[in-house]
Structures are given as C-alpha cells and as structure tokens.
Design a protein around this motif. Sequence first.
Motif, mmCIF file in Angstrom:
data_model
loop_
_atom_site.group_PDB
_atom_site.id
_atom_site.type_symbol
_atom_site.label_atom_id
_atom_site.label_comp_id
_atom_site.label_asym_id
_atom_site.label_seq_id
_atom_site.Cartn_x
_atom_site.Cartn_y
_atom_site.Cartn_z
ATOM 1 N N ARG A 176 0.732 -1.137 -0.095
ATOM 2 C CA ARG A 176 -0.050 0.054 0.028
ATOM 3 C C ARG A 176 0.932 1.108 -0.057
ATOM 4 O O ARG A 176 2.105 1.266 0.329
ATOM 5 C CB ARG A 176 -0.946 -0.147 1.333
ATOM 6 C CG ARG A 176 -0.221 0.065 2.701
ATOM 7 C CD ARG A 176 -1.232 0.021 3.517
ATOM 8 N NE ARG A 176 -0.783 0.536 4.750
ATOM 9 C CZ ARG A 176 -1.225 1.022 5.898
ATOM 10 N NH1 ARG A 176 -2.561 1.080 6.005
ATOM 11 N NH2 ARG A 176 -0.610 1.490 7.030
ATOM 12 N N MET A 177 0.289 2.321 -0.468
ATOM 13 C CA MET A 177 0.917 3.512 -0.670
ATOM 14 C C MET A 177 0.211 4.558 0.177
ATOM 15 O O MET A 177 -1.003 4.642 0.140
ATOM 16 C CB MET A 177 1.158 4.173 -1.702
ATOM 17 C CG MET A 177 2.013 3.430 -2.943
ATOM 18 S SD MET A 177 2.553 3.762 -4.340
ATOM 19 C CE MET A 177 1.192 5.066 -4.802
ATOM 20 N N VAL A 178 1.047 5.339 1.154
ATOM 21 C CA VAL A 178 0.216 6.351 1.710
ATOM 22 C C VAL A 178 0.188 7.688 1.211
ATOM 23 O O VAL A 178 1.515 8.252 0.756
ATOM 24 C CB VAL A 178 0.726 6.553 3.324
ATOM 25 C CG1 VAL A 178 0.324 7.435 4.199
ATOM 26 C CG2 VAL A 178 0.622 5.016 3.805
ATOM 27 N N GLY A 179 -0.501 8.650 1.322
ATOM 28 C CA GLY A 179 -0.693 10.073 0.821
ATOM 29 C C GLY A 179 -1.556 10.849 1.538
ATOM 30 O O GLY A 179 -2.140 10.437 2.599
ATOM 31 N N ASN A 180 -2.110 11.806 0.831
ATOM 32 C CA ASN A 180 -3.009 12.731 1.399
ATOM 33 C C ASN A 180 -4.050 12.974 0.461
ATOM 34 O O ASN A 180 -4.056 12.979 -0.602
ATOM 35 C CB ASN A 180 -2.332 14.140 1.660
ATOM 36 C CG ASN A 180 -1.237 14.175 2.889
ATOM 37 O OD1 ASN A 180 -1.448 13.474 3.846
ATOM 38 N ND2 ASN A 180 -0.143 14.830 2.514
ATOM 39 N N ASN A 181 -5.368 13.063 1.359
ATOM 40 C CA ASN A 181 -6.637 13.558 0.574
ATOM 41 C C ASN A 181 -6.320 15.139 0.652
ATOM 42 O O ASN A 181 -5.987 15.506 1.845
ATOM 43 C CB ASN A 181 -7.732 13.168 1.315
ATOM 44 C CG ASN A 181 -8.375 11.761 0.870
ATOM 45 O OD1 ASN A 181 -7.819 11.658 -0.388
ATOM 46 N ND2 ASN A 181 -9.077 11.186 1.669
ATOM 47 N N VAL A 182 -6.637 15.825 -0.273
ATOM 48 C CA VAL A 182 -6.569 17.131 -0.314
ATOM 49 C C VAL A 182 -7.774 17.921 -0.776
ATOM 50 O O VAL A 182 -8.256 17.705 -1.856
ATOM 51 C CB VAL A 182 -5.083 17.753 -1.246
ATOM 52 C CG1 VAL A 182 -4.981 19.323 -1.092
ATOM 53 C CG2 VAL A 182 -4.098 17.032 -0.936
ATOM 54 N N SER A 183 -8.407 18.673 0.238
ATOM 55 C CA SER A 183 -9.511 19.373 0.083
ATOM 56 C C SER A 183 -9.455 20.472 -0.897
ATOM 57 O O SER A 183 -8.292 21.083 -1.134
ATOM 58 C CB SER A 183 -10.226 19.335 1.191
ATOM 59 O OG SER A 183 -9.728 20.558 1.940
ATOM 60 N N HIS A 184 -10.464 21.148 -1.298
ATOM 61 C CA HIS A 184 -10.432 22.505 -1.617
ATOM 62 C C HIS A 184 -9.712 23.511 -1.085
ATOM 63 O O HIS A 184 -9.264 24.292 -1.530
ATOM 64 C CB HIS A 184 -12.015 23.030 -2.325
ATOM 65 C CG HIS A 184 -12.145 24.054 -2.939
ATOM 66 N ND1 HIS A 184 -11.698 24.314 -4.285
ATOM 67 C CD2 HIS A 184 -12.272 25.407 -2.608
ATOM 68 C CE1 HIS A 184 -11.535 25.663 -4.649
ATOM 69 N NE2 HIS A 184 -12.349 26.420 -3.672
ATOM 70 N N VAL A 229 -4.937 5.965 2.134
ATOM 71 C CA VAL A 229 -4.207 4.855 1.686
ATOM 72 C C VAL A 229 -4.665 4.443 0.427
ATOM 73 O O VAL A 229 -5.855 4.216 -0.105
ATOM 74 C CB VAL A 229 -4.476 3.780 2.773
ATOM 75 C CG1 VAL A 229 -3.659 2.488 2.046
ATOM 76 C CG2 VAL A 229 -4.028 4.000 4.092
ATOM 77 N N GLN A 230 -3.557 4.256 -0.259
ATOM 78 C CA GLN A 230 -3.747 3.475 -1.916
ATOM 79 C C GLN A 230 -3.461 2.200 -1.883
ATOM 80 O O GLN A 230 -2.213 1.805 -1.681
ATOM 81 C CB GLN A 230 -3.239 4.181 -2.814
ATOM 82 C CG GLN A 230 -3.735 5.647 -3.246
ATOM 83 C CD GLN A 230 -2.915 6.329 -4.277
ATOM 84 O OE1 GLN A 230 -1.625 6.190 -4.371
ATOM 85 N NE2 GLN A 230 -3.368 7.468 -4.653
ATOM 86 N N ARG A 231 -4.478 0.981 -2.067
ATOM 87 C CA ARG A 231 -3.980 -0.259 -1.785
ATOM 88 C C ARG A 231 -3.662 -0.607 -3.444
ATOM 89 O O ARG A 231 -4.258 -0.416 -4.341
ATOM 90 C CB ARG A 231 -5.298 -1.165 -1.434
ATOM 91 C CG ARG A 231 -5.380 -0.894 0.142
ATOM 92 C CD ARG A 231 -6.522 -1.710 0.959
ATOM 93 N NE ARG A 231 -6.504 -1.221 2.364
ATOM 94 C CZ ARG A 231 -7.611 -0.399 2.609
ATOM 95 N NH1 ARG A 231 -8.410 0.196 1.838
ATOM 96 N NH2 ARG A 231 -7.443 -0.247 3.994
ATOM 97 N N PRO A 232 -2.946 -1.759 -3.536
ATOM 98 C CA PRO A 232 -2.794 -2.536 -4.744
ATOM 99 C C PRO A 232 -3.884 -3.394 -5.243
ATOM 100 O O PRO A 232 -4.809 -3.833 -4.153
ATOM 101 C CB PRO A 232 -1.486 -3.451 -4.718
ATOM 102 C CG PRO A 232 -1.524 -3.530 -2.938
ATOM 103 C CD PRO A 232 -2.096 -2.536 -2.456
#
Length: 75
Positions: A12-20, A28-31
């Motif tokens: 899995r890759m970890v990132g950010n949700n970015v709002s307006h 989390v982005q899973r394969p």
Amino acid sequence: MARVCQVSGKRRMVGNNVSHSQRKTKRVQRPNLIKKRIYIPEEGRTVTLRLAARALRTMNKKGVFKYLKEQGVKV
C-alpha cells in the motif's frame, strides 16, 4: 494476511486527501490484488498466487516462468 503482491512485492502507498481548502488528511492506496491460479508449463503444474493486476499483465507479456524467475519467486 497483508495486502502484498507475492510476485512484485507491491504494497500500500500512503498519501494525502487534499480538499478544496488545501486541508490534508491521510489516505491509503491499496494495490489491485487478484487471487489467480497459474499454470506453469515448464514444471507441468499450477500454483495459486495473490498478485497485482500489473504483475499479471507483465507475466502475460514476458511469459510466466521467465517472469517468476526474474522476480526471484520460488516455484
């Protein structure tokens, strides 16, 4: 069981949700894992693998046995 591709090792890759308003919250982005039975003609048997869709595409392109040997998977 961890969500890891048994062939390519994708995790899995970890990132950010970015709002307006540019607020950031973790996500989390899973394969894209698929449980697949694959026939290996060189050994005359099938193996069941949990692999990513990308690894399956590469396996179809290069050939099953060659790709598994390339990745260092014991078959």
